[in-house]
Enzyme design. Structure first.
Site, PDB file in Angstrom:
ATOM      1  N   ASN A  17     -13.992  -7.473   8.455  1.00  0.00           N
ATOM      2  CA  ASN A  17     -12.735  -7.787   7.759  1.00  0.00           C
ATOM      3  C   ASN A  17     -12.754  -7.307   6.306  1.00  0.00           C
ATOM      4  O   ASN A  17     -11.743  -6.841   5.793  1.00  0.00           O
ATOM      5  CB  ASN A  17     -12.436  -9.295   7.813  1.00  0.00           C
ATOM      6  N   ALA A  27      -0.020 -23.501  14.217  1.00  0.00           N
ATOM      7  CA  ALA A  27       0.795 -23.080  15.364  1.00  0.00           C
ATOM      8  C   ALA A  27       1.207 -21.620  15.228  1.00  0.00           C
ATOM      9  O   ALA A  27       2.331 -21.243  15.518  1.00  0.00           O
ATOM     10  CB  ALA A  27       2.000 -23.995  15.507  1.00  0.00           C
ATOM     11  N   LYS A  41     -18.160 -10.518  11.577  1.00  0.00           N
ATOM     12  CA  LYS A  41     -16.687 -10.494  11.550  1.00  0.00           C
ATOM     13  C   LYS A  41     -16.202 -10.420  10.099  1.00  0.00           C
ATOM     14  O   LYS A  41     -15.272  -9.670   9.773  1.00  0.00           O
ATOM     15  CB  LYS A  41     -16.143 -11.752  12.249  1.00  0.00           C
ATOM     16  N   ASN A  75      -4.416   0.136  10.657  1.00  0.00           N
ATOM     17  CA  ASN A  75      -5.883   0.230  10.630  1.00  0.00           C
ATOM     18  C   ASN A  75      -6.376   1.656  10.856  1.00  0.00           C
ATOM     19  O   ASN A  75      -7.343   2.094  10.241  1.00  0.00           O
ATOM     20  CB  ASN A  75      -6.490  -0.695  11.690  1.00  0.00           C
ATOM     21  N   ASN A  87     -10.132 -16.976  10.193  1.00  0.00           N
ATOM     22  CA  ASN A  87     -10.762 -15.785   9.616  1.00  0.00           C
ATOM     23  C   ASN A  87     -11.554 -16.158   8.375  1.00  0.00           C
ATOM     24  O   ASN A  87     -11.215 -17.117   7.702  1.00  0.00           O
ATOM     25  CB  ASN A  87      -9.657 -14.824   9.138  1.00  0.00           C
ATOM     26  N   GLY A 121      -3.248 -19.903  17.698  1.00  0.00           N
ATOM     27  CA  GLY A 121      -3.187 -21.338  17.973  1.00  0.00           C
ATOM     28  C   GLY A 121      -2.341 -21.621  19.207  1.00  0.00           C
ATOM     29  O   GLY A 121      -2.738 -22.381  20.093  1.00  0.00           O
ATOM     30  N   ARG A 137       3.197 -13.345  16.797  1.00  0.00           N
ATOM     31  CA  ARG A 137       4.484 -13.987  17.067  1.00  0.00           C
ATOM     32  C   ARG A 137       5.555 -12.931  17.024  1.00  0.00           C
ATOM     33  O   ARG A 137       5.581 -12.104  16.132  1.00  0.00           O
ATOM     34  CB  ARG A 137       4.776 -15.063  16.020  1.00  0.00           C
ATOM     35  N   GLU A 145      -5.798 -14.084   2.724  1.00  0.00           N
ATOM     36  CA  GLU A 145      -7.078 -14.781   2.897  1.00  0.00           C
ATOM     37  C   GLU A 145      -8.182 -14.139   2.050  1.00  0.00           C
ATOM     38  O   GLU A 145      -9.361 -14.337   2.319  1.00  0.00           O
ATOM     39  CB  GLU A 145      -7.463 -14.773   4.382  1.00  0.00           C
TER      40      GLU A 145
END
Ligand code: KPL
Length: 308
Positions: free
Chosen positions: A196, A15, A192, A210, A106, A19, A134, A274
């Protein structure tokens, strides 16, 4: 008389911003959509408020917890890469061979882990360039998600070796616009990953937006990373996907110059990154093909060390 349209019922794991954005879009377009929260969550529903260019659209979504019973026909997974397996396994008792599971996280590598533990559902893979975050910073109110839809992008979905989209895709593409069925999804996912690998760890390490990657002190490092990534990609059969990698990375750096990469956001928030499914995956593939990738390896070590 027109026939009654039967809408796919979606459950959403994860969430976070993407999402909630997609859950809200599916619900608004007529697909009954339920957000799955972790066991112990007490909310009975959540309000997703999506803001875009001065206007806010609210949608109410029912929630349920993973341990509740009930078959899941369509599952969208937008968790962090490292949470995909645990999250999907937590609803494993609700999935069977007719369940359609769309993995939209990702990185790479989690799908193989998941398929080994839970082979029966039909898996689809996706990647999106939608930008959302968010903006309810305290995150105190579990029943409300304030999402800022910062930029439009495209959502690509596919299943290796399958050129025709499944029945649910037409409704999905009407809800989540623009979406495209991608018969070469493996190439798109790899590109992708490559982008990344070139952007996320370096911005996380230097705690910079970035756009800073175009500056003279970091641009040569990006070029070096790209060179190694292209060598690994070629060995793994993705030479075409990454043929113009430096230019593609430069485009993304320019288009997202003011943004913080997702990995930098994780580092700043003290969350796990990640890295194991981004640079870590690239390095596992490099080892498999006997290719050295020292710049990526050094970066991997630096980011992995932040977690300790
Ligand atoms: O996907 C991204 C991420 O932050 O994870 C990029 C493309 C680097 C944009 O920030």
């Amino acid at each position: 008389m027109a026939g009654t349209v039967k809408y796919a019922c979606w459950h959403v794991l994860g969430a976070g911003a993407i999402g909630c954005l997609f859950a809200g879009a599916l619900q608004r377009a007529g697909s009954p959509t339920t957000v799955l929260l972790r066991a112990g969550a007490t909310a009975t529903g959540i309000t997703v408020a999506v803001a875009r260019e001065g206007a806010t659209r609210r949608v109410e979504l029912p929630v349920s917890t993973a341990i509740q019973p009930g078959h899941i026909s369509h599952l969208l997974v937008t968790t962090k890469a490292q949470d995909v397996c645990t999250a999907v396994m937590s609803v494993g008792h609700r999935l069977d061979s007719s369940s359609q599971v769309l993995l939209l996280a990702n990185g790479l590598g989690f799908a193989e882990e998941l398929r080994a533990s839970l082979p029966s559902p039909v898996y689809y893979y996706g990647t999106t360039t939608e930008a959302a975050y968010r903006r309810d910073p305290s995150r105190q109110n579990a029943a409300r998600r304030e999402i800022y839809h910062a930029g439009s992008g495209i959502t690509r979905i596919g299943r290796p070796g399958i050129s025709t989209p499944p029945a649910w895709f037409e409704q999905w593409a009407r809800a989540v616009q623009p979406s495209t069925w991608d018969p070469a999804i493996e190439q798109s996912l790899w590109l992708k990953l490559a982008i990344n690998c070139a952007i996320n760890p370096l911005t996380a390490l230097h705690r910079c937006p970035n756009g800073d990657l175009a500056r003279p002190h970091l641009a040569p490092r990006v070029a070096n990373l790209c060179e190694e990534i292209m060598q690994v990609s070629a060995a793994a059969g993705y030479a075409e996907a990454t043929a113009n990698l430096p230019a593609r990375v430069a485009e993304v750096v320019t288009a997202t110059a003011a943004n913080r990469s997702s990995m930098l956001q994780d580092v700043l928030a003290g969350r796990a990154t990640e890295i194991d499914y981004i640079t870590g995956h690239l390095l596992r593939v490099a080892v498999r093909h006997g290719i050295a990738a020292p710049a990526n390896e050094a970066l991997y070590r630096s980011i992995a060390a932040l977690a300790h």
